[in-house]
Scaffold this motif. Structure first.
Motif, PDB file in Angstrom:
ATOM      1  N   ALA A  14      38.614  33.315   7.912  1.00  0.00           N
ATOM      2  CA  ALA A  14      38.879  34.868   8.122  1.00  0.00           C
ATOM      3  C   ALA A  14      37.722  35.347   7.524  1.00  0.00           C
ATOM      4  N   LEU A  15      36.757  34.808   6.653  1.00  0.00           N
ATOM      5  CA  LEU A  15      35.549  35.292   5.817  1.00  0.00           C
ATOM      6  C   LEU A  15      34.449  35.801   7.224  1.00  0.00           C
ATOM      7  N   PHE A  16      34.540  34.888   8.114  1.00  0.00           N
ATOM      8  CA  PHE A  16      33.575  35.131   9.034  1.00  0.00           C
ATOM      9  C   PHE A  16      33.921  35.918  10.444  1.00  0.00           C
ATOM     10  N   ASP A  17      35.139  36.489  10.198  1.00  0.00           N
ATOM     11  CA  ASP A  17      35.585  37.156  11.470  1.00  0.00           C
ATOM     12  C   ASP A  17      34.719  38.229  11.691  1.00  0.00           C
ATOM     13  N   LEU A 118      25.745  37.199   1.926  1.00  0.00           N
ATOM     14  CA  LEU A 118      26.567  38.296   1.463  1.00  0.00           C
ATOM     15  C   LEU A 118      25.714  39.310   1.523  1.00  0.00           C
ATOM     16  N   GLN A 119      24.171  39.301   1.163  1.00  0.00           N
ATOM     17  CA  GLN A 119      23.720  40.571   1.344  1.00  0.00           C
ATOM     18  C   GLN A 119      23.247  40.839   2.862  1.00  0.00           C
ATOM     19  N   GLU A 120      23.113  40.101   3.636  1.00  0.00           N
ATOM     20  CA  GLU A 120      23.032  40.410   4.967  1.00  0.00           C
ATOM     21  C   GLU A 120      24.016  40.987   5.666  1.00  0.00           C
ATOM     22  N   ARG A 127      34.985  41.070   2.619  1.00  0.00           N
ATOM     23  CA  ARG A 127      36.267  39.926   2.791  1.00  0.00           C
ATOM     24  C   ARG A 127      36.131  39.256   1.698  1.00  0.00           C
ATOM     25  N   LEU A 128      35.142  38.920   1.005  1.00  0.00           N
ATOM     26  CA  LEU A 128      35.119  37.993  -0.063  1.00  0.00           C
ATOM     27  C   LEU A 128      35.632  38.915  -1.269  1.00  0.00           C
ATOM     28  N   ALA A 133      40.117  39.732  -5.227  1.00  0.00           N
ATOM     29  CA  ALA A 133      41.066  40.580  -5.744  1.00  0.00           C
ATOM     30  C   ALA A 133      42.530  39.779  -5.735  1.00  0.00           C
ATOM     31  N   LEU A 134      42.834  39.356  -4.383  1.00  0.00           N
ATOM     32  CA  LEU A 134      44.070  38.579  -4.293  1.00  0.00           C
ATOM     33  C   LEU A 134      44.273  37.390  -5.215  1.00  0.00           C
ATOM     34  N   LEU A 135      43.419  36.667  -5.654  1.00  0.00           N
ATOM     35  CA  LEU A 135      43.347  35.641  -6.400  1.00  0.00           C
ATOM     36  C   LEU A 135      43.548  36.094  -7.630  1.00  0.00           C
ATOM     37  N   VAL A 136      42.972  37.210  -8.178  1.00  0.00           N
ATOM     38  CA  VAL A 136      43.383  37.782  -9.617  1.00  0.00           C
ATOM     39  C   VAL A 136      44.560  38.162  -9.570  1.00  0.00           C
TER      40      VAL A 136
END
Length: 239
Positions: A14-17, A118-120, A127-128, A133-136
């Motif tokens: 999902a990170l690369f959607d 992440l920069q590009e 998404r990351l 946030a979900l992990l926290v």
């Protein structure tokens, strides 16, 4: 053992959607692809190297050991999940061990390539952040459970998590089938207790009709009832 890079394999993340095909191809080319047998370490606590591991196939377990030698299991991750991103972000040593539970295929991305991505690609960075946030939230929930609930209630909460993860449209389902059957020692490491207590509590749930043991699965017979039990002790509404 290495596998030929494939951008198709990265489509399950999902990170690369919405990343274009050419960007995924380039990303796949930056990865080292490894097949890792079950029971082998991917990451070890205190390691300085900060590569990111993309779980293409299989299952890995995030775990650590206390000073008394007791194993503490945080979570299991399957295909489409990533590990190692925290160290990649802050440059600090690993905070936990990660071992394979099943034979797994992973794509390893060096820290520099991950940070450049992440920069590009701002959408990937967003998404990351949502994932973190979900992990926290999940870890906060676990801290509350471990610090305020008894063993019985902690086991109820863990079974509810496993049941929902194993069931499509869990909110509408009455029953949930947890397969394969989790080992009692495994459950104990997830809820910070011992195997004997887990065995006693599981047997109590069977006697109460809330759990059914099958050869290859544990079946929660009433998901809504289990959810109510957990919500009552957590002091919130329906979970």
């Amino acid at each position: 053992m290495s596998d030929r890079p494939s951008s198709l394999a990265l489509r399950r993340f999902a990170l690369f959607d919405e990343l274009p095909a050419e960007r995924l191809d380039a990303l796949a080319g930056r990865c080292t692809w490894r097949r890792v047998p079950a029971g082998q370490p991917l990451l070890l606590r205190r390691q300085r190297r900060a590569d990111v591991f993309l779980v293409v196939d299989g299952t890995v377990r995030v775990t650590t050991y206390g000073a008394n030698g007791r194993q503490v299991t945080f979570r299991d991750l399957g295909a489409g999940e990533i590990v190692g991103d925290l160290s990649a972000l802050d440059g600090q040593p690993r905070s936990a061990d990660v071992v394979t539970v099943a034979d797994s295929l992973v794509a390893v991305l060096e820290r520099e390539a991950f940070l450049a991505l992440l920069q590009e690609e701002p959408a990937v960075a967003l998404r990351l952040m949502a994932r973190l946030a979900l992990l926290v939230r999940q870890l906060s929930e676990r801290v509350i459970e471990l610090s305020t609930l008894g063993v019985q209630n902690r086991l109820h909460a863990e079974l509810l998590r496993l049941a929902r993860a194993a069931t499509e449209n869990a909110d509408a389902a009455r029953e949930a089938r947890i397969a394969p059957v989790p080992r009692h020692a495994e459950l104990a490491s997830r809820i910070s207790t011992n195997r004997e207590q887990v065995t006693r509590e599981l047997n109590a749930l069977v006697r109460a009709g809330l759990l059914r043991k099958e050869t290859d699965a544990l079946v929660v017979t009433d998901l809504a009832r289990l959810a109510r039990l957990v919500a009552e002790v957590m002091g919130d509404g329906e979970r």
